[in-house]
Design a protein around this motif. Structure first.
Motif, PDB file in Angstrom:
ATOM      1  N   GLY A  13       6.219 -53.799-111.604  1.00 27.47           N
ATOM      2  CA  GLY A  13       7.546 -54.371-111.396  1.00 27.47           C
ATOM      3  C   GLY A  13       8.387 -54.239-112.658  1.00 27.47           C
ATOM      4  N   GLY A  14       8.494 -53.008-113.155  1.00 26.03           N
ATOM      5  CA  GLY A  14       9.229 -52.809-114.412  1.00 26.03           C
ATOM      6  C   GLY A  14      10.635 -52.285-114.218  1.00 26.03           C
ATOM      7  N   THR A  15      11.138 -52.343-112.972  1.00 22.17           N
ATOM      8  CA  THR A  15      12.454 -51.745-112.724  1.00 22.17           C
ATOM      9  C   THR A  15      13.615 -52.703-112.995  1.00 22.17           C
ATOM     10  N   SER A  16      13.339 -53.988-113.089  1.00 27.08           N
ATOM     11  CA  SER A  16      14.420 -54.943-113.370  1.00 27.08           C
ATOM     12  C   SER A  16      13.823 -56.215-113.964  1.00 27.08           C
ATOM     13  N   GLY A  17      14.702 -57.148-114.311  1.00 23.29           N
ATOM     14  CA  GLY A  17      14.289 -58.493-114.729  1.00 23.29           C
ATOM     15  C   GLY A  17      13.318 -58.515-115.899  1.00 23.29           C
ATOM     16  N   MET A  18      12.322 -59.383-115.768  1.00 21.71           N
ATOM     17  CA  MET A  18      11.383 -59.613-116.885  1.00 21.71           C
ATOM     18  C   MET A  18      10.513 -58.398-117.165  1.00 21.71           C
ATOM     19  N   GLY A  19      10.129 -57.674-116.116  1.00 18.60           N
ATOM     20  CA  GLY A  19       9.305 -56.482-116.314  1.00 18.60           C
ATOM     21  C   GLY A  19      10.059 -55.439-117.119  1.00 18.60           C
ATOM     22  N   ARG A  38       8.692 -50.137-106.209  1.00 15.66           N
ATOM     23  CA  ARG A  38       8.512 -49.532-104.881  1.00 15.66           C
ATOM     24  C   ARG A  38       9.547 -48.469-104.573  1.00 15.66           C
ATOM     25  N   ASP A  39      10.549 -48.325-105.439  1.00 14.63           N
ATOM     26  CA  ASP A  39      11.720 -47.535-105.071  1.00 14.63           C
ATOM     27  C   ASP A  39      11.994 -46.451-106.127  1.00 14.63           C
ATOM     28  N   GLU A  40      11.965 -45.189-105.690  1.00 13.92           N
ATOM     29  CA  GLU A  40      12.129 -44.077-106.641  1.00 13.92           C
ATOM     30  C   GLU A  40      13.447 -44.159-107.399  1.00 13.92           C
ATOM     31  N   ALA A  41      14.535 -44.500-106.683  1.00 10.71           N
ATOM     32  CA  ALA A  41      15.852 -44.509-107.344  1.00 10.71           C
ATOM     33  C   ALA A  41      15.889 -45.587-108.429  1.00 10.71           C
ATOM     34  N   ARG A  42      15.304 -46.742-108.134  1.00  7.63           N
ATOM     35  CA  ARG A  42      15.272 -47.812-109.147  1.00  7.63           C
ATOM     36  C   ARG A  42      14.368 -47.424-110.326  1.00  7.63           C
ATOM     37  N   LEU A  43      13.301 -46.700-110.030  1.00 10.41           N
ATOM     38  CA  LEU A  43      12.421 -46.225-111.114  1.00 10.41           C
ATOM     39  C   LEU A  43      13.157 -45.225-111.999  1.00 10.41           C
ATOM     40  N   ARG A  60       5.777 -44.740-108.709  1.00 14.96           N
ATOM     41  CA  ARG A  60       6.064 -45.514-107.506  1.00 14.96           C
ATOM     42  C   ARG A  60       4.758 -46.081-106.965  1.00 14.96           C
ATOM     43  N   ALA A  61       4.633 -47.394-106.934  1.00 11.93           N
ATOM     44  CA  ALA A  61       3.404 -48.010-106.433  1.00 11.93           C
ATOM     45  C   ALA A  61       3.706 -49.420-105.958  1.00 11.93           C
ATOM     46  N   ASP A  62       3.362 -49.681-104.710  1.00  7.06           N
ATOM     47  CA  ASP A  62       3.458 -51.037-104.162  1.00  7.06           C
ATOM     48  C   ASP A  62       2.157 -51.738-104.530  1.00  7.06           C
ATOM     49  N   ASN A  89       3.166 -58.318-113.339  1.00  5.18           N
ATOM     50  CA  ASN A  89       4.451 -59.024-113.253  1.00  5.18           C
ATOM     51  C   ASN A  89       5.074 -58.972-111.867  1.00  5.18           C
ATOM     52  N   ALA A  90       4.818 -57.892-111.117  1.00  2.00           N
ATOM     53  CA  ALA A  90       5.513 -57.717-109.829  1.00  2.00           C
ATOM     54  C   ALA A  90       5.282 -58.933-108.939  1.00  2.00           C
ATOM     55  N   GLY A  91       6.349 -59.410-108.344  1.00  3.55           N
ATOM     56  CA  GLY A  91       6.233 -60.568-107.463  1.00  3.55           C
ATOM     57  C   GLY A  91       7.429 -60.666-106.548  1.00  3.55           C
ATOM     58  N   ALA A 138       3.127 -65.858-113.642  1.00  3.90           N
ATOM     59  CA  ALA A 138       3.021 -66.945-112.648  1.00  3.90           C
ATOM     60  C   ALA A 138       4.411 -67.564-112.488  1.00  3.90           C
ATOM     61  N   SER A 139       4.536 -68.867-112.591  1.00  3.93           N
ATOM     62  CA  SER A 139       5.852 -69.501-112.425  1.00  3.93           C
ATOM     63  C   SER A 139       5.766 -70.987-112.759  1.00  3.93           C
ATOM     64  N   TRP A 140       6.915 -71.539-113.206  1.00  8.74           N
ATOM     65  CA  TRP A 140       6.981 -72.982-113.432  1.00  8.74           C
ATOM     66  C   TRP A 140       6.625 -73.757-112.163  1.00  8.74           C
ATOM     67  N   SER A 155       0.770 -69.253-104.421  1.00  4.89           N
ATOM     68  CA  SER A 155       0.354 -67.914-104.899  1.00  4.89           C
ATOM     69  C   SER A 155       0.338 -67.887-106.428  1.00  4.89           C
ATOM     70  N   LYS A 156       1.267 -68.614-107.045  1.00  2.00           N
ATOM     71  CA  LYS A 156       1.336 -68.624-108.505  1.00  2.00           C
ATOM     72  C   LYS A 156       0.231 -69.498-109.097  1.00  2.00           C
ATOM     73  N   ALA A 157      -0.128 -70.595-108.399  1.00  2.00           N
ATOM     74  CA  ALA A 157      -1.269 -71.398-108.853  1.00  2.00           C
ATOM     75  C   ALA A 157      -2.541 -70.553-108.780  1.00  2.00           C
TER      76      ALA A 157
HETATM   77  N1  LIG Z   1      13.456 -65.301-112.045  1.00  2.00           N
HETATM   78  C1  LIG Z   1      12.829 -66.455-112.080  1.00  2.00           C
HETATM   79  O1  LIG Z   1      13.470 -67.507-112.189  1.00  2.00           O
HETATM   80  C2  LIG Z   1      11.313 -66.500-112.026  1.00  2.00           C
HETATM   81  C3  LIG Z   1      10.694 -67.696-112.421  1.00  2.00           C
HETATM   82  C4  LIG Z   1       9.306 -67.750-112.457  1.00  2.00           C
HETATM   83  C5  LIG Z   1       8.561 -66.630-112.138  1.00  2.00           C
HETATM   84  N2  LIG Z   1       9.182 -65.481-111.757  1.00  2.00           N
HETATM   85  C6  LIG Z   1       8.323 -64.309-111.494  1.00  2.00           C
HETATM   86  O2  LIG Z   1       8.706 -63.262-112.363  1.00  2.00           O
HETATM   87  C7  LIG Z   1       8.269 -62.019-111.829  1.00  2.00           C
HETATM   88  C8  LIG Z   1       9.360 -60.982-112.035  1.00  2.00           C
HETATM   89  O3  LIG Z   1      10.507 -61.333-111.283  1.00  2.00           O
HETATM   90  P1  LIG Z   1      11.996 -61.261-111.857  1.00  2.00           P
HETATM   91  O4  LIG Z   1      12.530 -62.633-111.829  1.00  2.00           O
HETATM   92  O5  LIG Z   1      12.033 -60.485-113.122  1.00  2.00           O
HETATM   93  O6  LIG Z   1      12.745 -60.520-110.643  1.00  2.00           O
HETATM   94  P2  LIG Z   1      13.248 -59.043-110.345  1.00  2.00           P
HETATM   95  O7  LIG Z   1      14.273 -58.608-111.331  1.00  2.00           O
HETATM   96  O8  LIG Z   1      13.628 -59.076-108.904  1.00  2.00           O
HETATM   97  O9  LIG Z   1      11.963 -58.133-110.547  1.00  2.00           O
HETATM   98  C9  LIG Z   1      10.936 -58.038-109.622  1.00  2.00           C
HETATM   99  C10 LIG Z   1      10.193 -56.745-109.905  1.00  2.00           C
HETATM  100  O10 LIG Z   1       9.041 -56.696-109.050  1.00  2.00           O
HETATM  101  C11 LIG Z   1       9.037 -55.433-108.386  1.00  2.00           C
HETATM  102  N3  LIG Z   1       8.318 -55.576-107.139  1.00  2.00           N
HETATM  103  C12 LIG Z   1       8.544 -56.452-106.133  1.00  2.00           C
HETATM  104  N4  LIG Z   1       7.631 -56.288-105.150  1.00  2.00           N
HETATM  105  C13 LIG Z   1       6.819 -55.280-105.564  1.00  2.00           C
HETATM  106  C14 LIG Z   1       5.687 -54.651-105.007  1.00  2.00           C
HETATM  107  N5  LIG Z   1       5.194 -55.014-103.813  1.00  2.00           N
HETATM  108  N6  LIG Z   1       5.077 -53.653-105.708  1.00  2.00           N
HETATM  109  C15 LIG Z   1       5.557 -53.286-106.916  1.00  2.00           C
HETATM  110  N7  LIG Z   1       6.633 -53.848-107.503  1.00  2.00           N
HETATM  111  C16 LIG Z   1       7.259 -54.829-106.820  1.00  2.00           C
HETATM  112  C17 LIG Z   1      10.503 -55.056-108.258  1.00  2.00           C
HETATM  113  O11 LIG Z   1      10.599 -53.663-108.158  1.00  2.00           O
HETATM  114  P3  LIG Z   1      11.305 -52.859-106.937  1.00  2.00           P
HETATM  115  O12 LIG Z   1      12.177 -53.838-106.192  1.00  2.00           O
HETATM  116  O13 LIG Z   1      12.042 -51.785-107.639  1.00  2.00           O
HETATM  117  O14 LIG Z   1      10.137 -52.385-106.140  1.00  2.00           O
HETATM  118  C18 LIG Z   1      11.038 -55.521-109.601  1.00  2.00           C
HETATM  119  O15 LIG Z   1      10.791 -54.541-110.596  1.00  2.00           O
HETATM  120  C19 LIG Z   1       7.884 -62.301-110.379  1.00  2.00           C
HETATM  121  O16 LIG Z   1       6.472 -62.316-110.272  1.00  2.00           O
HETATM  122  C20 LIG Z   1       8.444 -63.695-110.129  1.00  2.00           C
HETATM  123  O17 LIG Z   1       7.707 -64.401-109.161  1.00  2.00           O
HETATM  124  C21 LIG Z   1      10.541 -65.391-111.664  1.00  2.00           C
END
Ligand SMILES: NC(=O)c1ccc[n+]([C@@H]2O[C@H](COP(=O)([O-])OP(=O)(O)OC[C@H]3O[C@@H](n4cnc5c(N)ncnc54)[C@H](OP(=O)(O)O)[C@@H]3O)[C@@H](O)[C@H]2O)c1
Length: 251
Positions: A13-19, A38-43, A60-62, A89-91, A138-140, A155-157
């Motif tokens: 899950g390195g295409t956006s956010g924390m990853g 999961r998405d080539e264009a986002r990768l 690309r890997a789910d 990280n993916a979630g 995980a998550s708060w 799931s996070k616990a």
């Molecule tokens: N944001 C918050 O407030 C928060 C708080 C606590 C924990 N978290 C956790 O932080 C993690 C990262 O989330 P984020 O907040 O940074 O959101 P995000 O920007 O939406 O990132 C999610 C990443 O996970 C990837 N992803 C989703 N399903 C996937 C799958 N089946 N296989 C591979 N990759 C997958 C997405 O990639 P594509 O869509 O490109 O496939 C994207 O790169 C998650 O585990 C989330 O539960 C988030």
């Protein structure tokens, strides 16, 4: 700091956010980084924004697909031969009252957040160097009851528990396993889960430090746990939330 020079790190899950922020941070610290999604264009977009083509591999890997994870590990083996650290990280989140959650919602969240994390780690293990590190996102919400997040929080616990059990399991190889619990972090997932205009101000008011977190706040913590600076830390959960779970909201 260059704690990751010549090291290889897998970030699911390195295409956006924390990853994505963690990929950028680790590249800055000298790592070779494998990012998935999961998405080539986002990768493609992530690779170009990371701007270090010789040290970045996008696959690309789910994470819910064991076939995809096998393909991923083969790609990493060909590219670098081994892995020093994994950020699982993916979630995904499905946020609604328990009575409205369908079996499909349940399966989707558990498949990605629990099964996906477990098999990401297990499949990477044959490639992992002794002395490596695993960090699970995980998550708060594993620390607090949040009414619209029953299956997500469970799931996070579950994956925090994996950090404890795998931390003990893999200790003989010197592989450390920890989880992180981010609070409200300003990412695509947060924005999708909180579309109303007042959400950010409302959530920020629950946080003693007074704002949402930034993905870079998480990247710094992951870099610490994945590095030798954390060499005596395993089986733990690091909460990065501006004080959210440690306080009574509005008190
Ligand atoms: N944001 C918050 O407030 C928060 C708080 C606590 C924990 N978290 C956790 O932080 C993690 C990262 O989330 P984020 O907040 O940074 O959101 P995000 O920007 O939406 O990132 C999610 C990443 O996970 C990837 N992803 C989703 N399903 C996937 C799958 N089946 N296989 C591979 N990759 C997958 C997405 O990639 P594509 O869509 O490109 O496939 C994207 O790169 C998650 O585990 C989330 O539960 C988030």
């Amino acid at each position: 700091m260059h704690r990751f020079t010549n090291k290889t790190v897998l970030i699911t899950g390195g295409t956006s956010g924390m990853g994505f922020a963690t990929a950028r941070r680790l590249l800055d610290e000298g790592a070779y980084v494998v990012v998935t999604g999961r998405d080539e264009a986002r990768l493609d977009s992530a690779t170009s924004r990371l701007d270090a083509p010789e040290r970045t591999l996008a696959v690309r890997a789910d994470v819910a697909s064991l076939t995809d994870l096998d393909h991923l590990t083969r790609q990493i083996e060909t590219w670098r031969g081994s892995v020093d650290a994994v950020f699982a990280n993916a979630g995904v989140g499905v946020f609604k009252p328990s009575t409205e959650l369908t079996e499909a919602d349940f399966d989707h969240v558990i498949d990605v957040n629990f099964k996906g994390v477990f098999f990401t780690i297990v499949k990477a293990l044959p490639l992992m160097r002794d002395g490596g590190s695993v960090v699970i996102n995980a998550s708060w919400t594993l620390h607090r009851g949040l009414p619209i997040a029953s299956v997500y929080s469970a799931s996070k616990a579950a994956v925090h528990n994996l950090a404890r059990t795998l931390g003990a399991d893999l200790a003989p190889r010197g592989i450390r396993v920890n989880s992180i619990s981010p609070g409200y972090i300003d990412t695509q997932m947060y924005r999708e889960a909180n579309p109303d205009l007042g959400a950010e101000a409302r959530n920020a008011a629950e946080v003693p430090l007074g704002s949402l977190g930034h993905p870079d706040d998480i990247a710094a913590a992951v870099a610490f746990l994945a590095s030798d600076d954390a060499s005596y830390i395993t089986g733990q959960d690091l909460v990065i939330d501006g004080g959210l779970v440690g306080s009574v909201p509005g008190a």
